[in-house]
Scaffold this motif. Structure first.
Motif, mmCIF file in Angstrom:
data_model
loop_
_atom_site.group_PDB
_atom_site.id
_atom_site.type_symbol
_atom_site.label_atom_id
_atom_site.label_comp_id
_atom_site.label_asym_id
_atom_site.label_seq_id
_atom_site.Cartn_x
_atom_site.Cartn_y
_atom_site.Cartn_z
ATOM 1 N N ARG A 214 0.826 -1.097 0.095
ATOM 2 C CA ARG A 214 -0.101 -0.030 -0.140
ATOM 3 C C ARG A 214 0.798 1.088 -0.025
ATOM 4 O O ARG A 214 1.904 1.245 0.790
ATOM 5 C CB ARG A 214 -0.865 -0.094 1.151
ATOM 6 N N ASP A 215 0.644 2.199 -0.857
ATOM 7 C CA ASP A 215 1.195 3.534 -0.837
ATOM 8 C C ASP A 215 2.449 3.385 -1.652
ATOM 9 O O ASP A 215 3.633 4.271 -1.475
ATOM 10 C CB ASP A 215 1.377 4.188 0.465
ATOM 11 N N GLY A 216 2.718 2.177 -2.408
ATOM 12 C CA GLY A 216 4.091 1.991 -3.020
ATOM 13 C C GLY A 216 3.865 2.562 -4.259
ATOM 14 O O GLY A 216 2.811 3.139 -5.023
ATOM 15 N N VAL A 217 5.262 2.825 -4.993
ATOM 16 C CA VAL A 217 5.466 3.191 -6.443
ATOM 17 C C VAL A 217 6.267 2.001 -6.809
ATOM 18 O O VAL A 217 7.359 1.544 -6.650
ATOM 19 C CB VAL A 217 6.127 4.507 -6.178
ATOM 20 N N ILE A 218 5.538 1.660 -7.983
ATOM 21 C CA ILE A 218 6.062 0.600 -8.843
ATOM 22 C C ILE A 218 7.019 1.186 -9.899
ATOM 23 O O ILE A 218 6.684 2.118 -10.608
ATOM 24 C CB ILE A 218 4.956 -0.325 -9.578
ATOM 25 N N LEU A 219 8.114 0.756 -10.317
ATOM 26 C CA LEU A 219 8.946 1.244 -11.204
ATOM 27 C C LEU A 219 9.339 0.006 -12.368
ATOM 28 O O LEU A 219 9.748 -0.988 -12.110
ATOM 29 C CB LEU A 219 10.534 1.424 -10.633
ATOM 30 N N LEU A 220 8.795 0.364 -13.504
ATOM 31 C CA LEU A 220 9.093 -0.506 -14.677
ATOM 32 C C LEU A 220 9.559 0.237 -15.807
ATOM 33 O O LEU A 220 9.552 1.807 -15.700
ATOM 34 C CB LEU A 220 7.945 -1.225 -15.086
ATOM 35 N N HIS A 221 9.813 -0.267 -16.797
ATOM 36 C CA HIS A 221 10.524 0.349 -18.071
ATOM 37 C C HIS A 221 9.465 -0.158 -19.263
ATOM 38 O O HIS A 221 9.533 -1.271 -19.523
ATOM 39 C CB HIS A 221 11.901 0.072 -18.290
ATOM 40 N N ASP A 222 8.846 0.819 -19.982
ATOM 41 C CA ASP A 222 8.216 0.481 -21.359
ATOM 42 C C ASP A 222 9.115 0.065 -22.515
ATOM 43 O O ASP A 222 8.672 0.092 -23.460
ATOM 44 C CB ASP A 222 7.247 1.412 -21.620
ATOM 45 N N ILE A 223 10.311 0.283 -22.204
ATOM 46 C CA ILE A 223 11.211 -0.061 -23.459
ATOM 47 C C ILE A 223 11.946 -1.463 -23.570
ATOM 48 O O ILE A 223 12.788 -1.699 -24.262
ATOM 49 C CB ILE A 223 12.625 1.190 -23.512
ATOM 50 N N TYR A 224 11.540 -2.246 -22.889
ATOM 51 C CA TYR A 224 12.133 -3.677 -22.683
ATOM 52 C C TYR A 224 11.140 -4.662 -22.915
ATOM 53 O O TYR A 224 9.996 -4.529 -22.831
ATOM 54 C CB TYR A 224 12.647 -4.038 -21.132
ATOM 55 N N ASP A 225 12.109 -5.687 -23.700
ATOM 56 C CA ASP A 225 10.856 -6.705 -24.312
ATOM 57 C C ASP A 225 9.949 -7.408 -23.246
ATOM 58 O O ASP A 225 8.816 -7.760 -23.748
ATOM 59 C CB ASP A 225 11.740 -7.844 -25.099
ATOM 60 N N GLY A 226 10.610 -7.682 -22.180
ATOM 61 C CA GLY A 226 9.507 -8.547 -21.334
ATOM 62 C C GLY A 226 8.690 -7.809 -20.423
ATOM 63 O O GLY A 226 7.821 -8.358 -19.881
ATOM 64 N N THR A 227 8.833 -6.351 -20.433
ATOM 65 C CA THR A 227 8.039 -5.710 -19.510
ATOM 66 C C THR A 227 6.607 -5.226 -19.878
ATOM 67 O O THR A 227 5.787 -5.755 -19.227
ATOM 68 C CB THR A 227 8.748 -4.286 -19.300
ATOM 69 N N VAL A 228 6.363 -4.843 -20.981
ATOM 70 C CA VAL A 228 4.817 -4.699 -21.270
ATOM 71 C C VAL A 228 3.970 -5.737 -21.507
ATOM 72 O O VAL A 228 2.820 -5.836 -20.850
ATOM 73 C CB VAL A 228 4.950 -4.004 -22.818
ATOM 74 N N PRO A 229 4.441 -6.919 -21.819
ATOM 75 C CA PRO A 229 3.506 -8.303 -21.678
ATOM 76 C C PRO A 229 3.247 -8.547 -20.107
ATOM 77 O O PRO A 229 2.401 -9.278 -19.913
ATOM 78 C CB PRO A 229 4.478 -9.274 -22.319
#
Length: 265
Positions: A214-229
């Protein structure tokens, strides 16, 4: 004598353990530079509820994170060629995210995607121009890194970002000073998949789900092959767990993002 030797060995082992723990703690601090003044989203909200900021804030689009189990989904270092697919997913799932955009080779290269991010209600934020470590730059160099992206985004969307994320989370007093000048809050994170190191979508999903709170912030990258899926499964599972997805400003509300302030869940 043997007992005394064992006691000395235990004390030495404890000393080494304490030193190791201190080294780990020091490394954690080094990742964000001088960050003792970091404020959590929850603290920011609580402080705002006791001040006039409550009346001045427009709120969180109907989401009260004092009551709801909120979490912010954020993406760094885009936009890229996979970002439109991600935007399709977010639209389908009715989720708004925060995008920390790079200027060089990204905002410049995908202007229509930047416009779409803003038009679909996502928060457009700053991740510098060329992903230089800001804590190694002079004030003028920091100003150029952040200011160039500010101007590029404003040209496309009509609005300058109010949030920035320092590359690698590295910040210091000079970064804070320049960020304040430019009207930018500094946003760190609490959950990361380290998706720069793997294209395994199942592993990316697992890492985020294991860290989500709760109240967290998720960090991802939309430039890598495995992330968007991996994103649809992350959203669906966290919704099943009772989470509400919000943008970073919504997570802070009723506190408005404070320029120069470092926020860390």
């Amino acid at each position: 004598m043997r007992n005394r030797g064992r006691g000395t060995g235990v004390r030495r082992a404890r000393g080494r353990s304490a030193a190791a723990l201190l080294a780990v703690a020091s490394l954690g601090l080094a990742l964000t530079g001088c960050s003792d003044n970091a404020v959590s989203p929850r603290s920011a909200r609580n402080d705002a509820l006791d001040t006039k900021a409550l009346a001045q804030s427009s709120g969180a689009a109907g989401t009260d994170c004092q009551k709801a189990k909120c979490i912010a989904l954020t993406f760094d270092a885009g936009p890229g060629e996979r970002t439109p697919q991600l935007l399709d997913t977010l639209k389908e799932k009715k989720v708004h995210a925060t995008f920390f955009l790079l200027g060089k080779n990204h905002v410049e290269k995908y202007p229509d995607t930047v416009r779409r991010i803003a038009a679909e209600g996502h928060e457009v934020a700053n991740h510098t121009w060329s992903h230089e470590r800001l804590d190694k730059l002079s004030a003028d160099e920091i100003r150029t890194e952040l200011g160039s992206t500010q101007e590029a985004v404003a040209k496309l969307t009509g609005r300058k970002p109010v949030l920035m994320r320092p590359p690698q989370g590295r910040t210091n007093k000079t970064v804070t000073k320049v960020s304040k000048e430019l009207g930018l809050s500094q946003i760190l994170w609490s959950a990361t998949a380290k998706d720069y190191s793997t294209n395994d979508s199942a592993l990316i999903k697992k890492r985020i789900l294991d860290q989500a709170d709760r109240d967290g912030v998720i960090l991802l990258h939309d430039i890598y092959d495995g992330t968007v899926p991996a994103v649809p499964g992350i959203i669906d599972t966290l919704k099943e767990r009772g989470f509400t997805f919000v943008t970073v400003p919504q997570l802070l509300a009723p506190a408005p993002p404070k320029p120069g302030q470092l926020y860390r869940p």
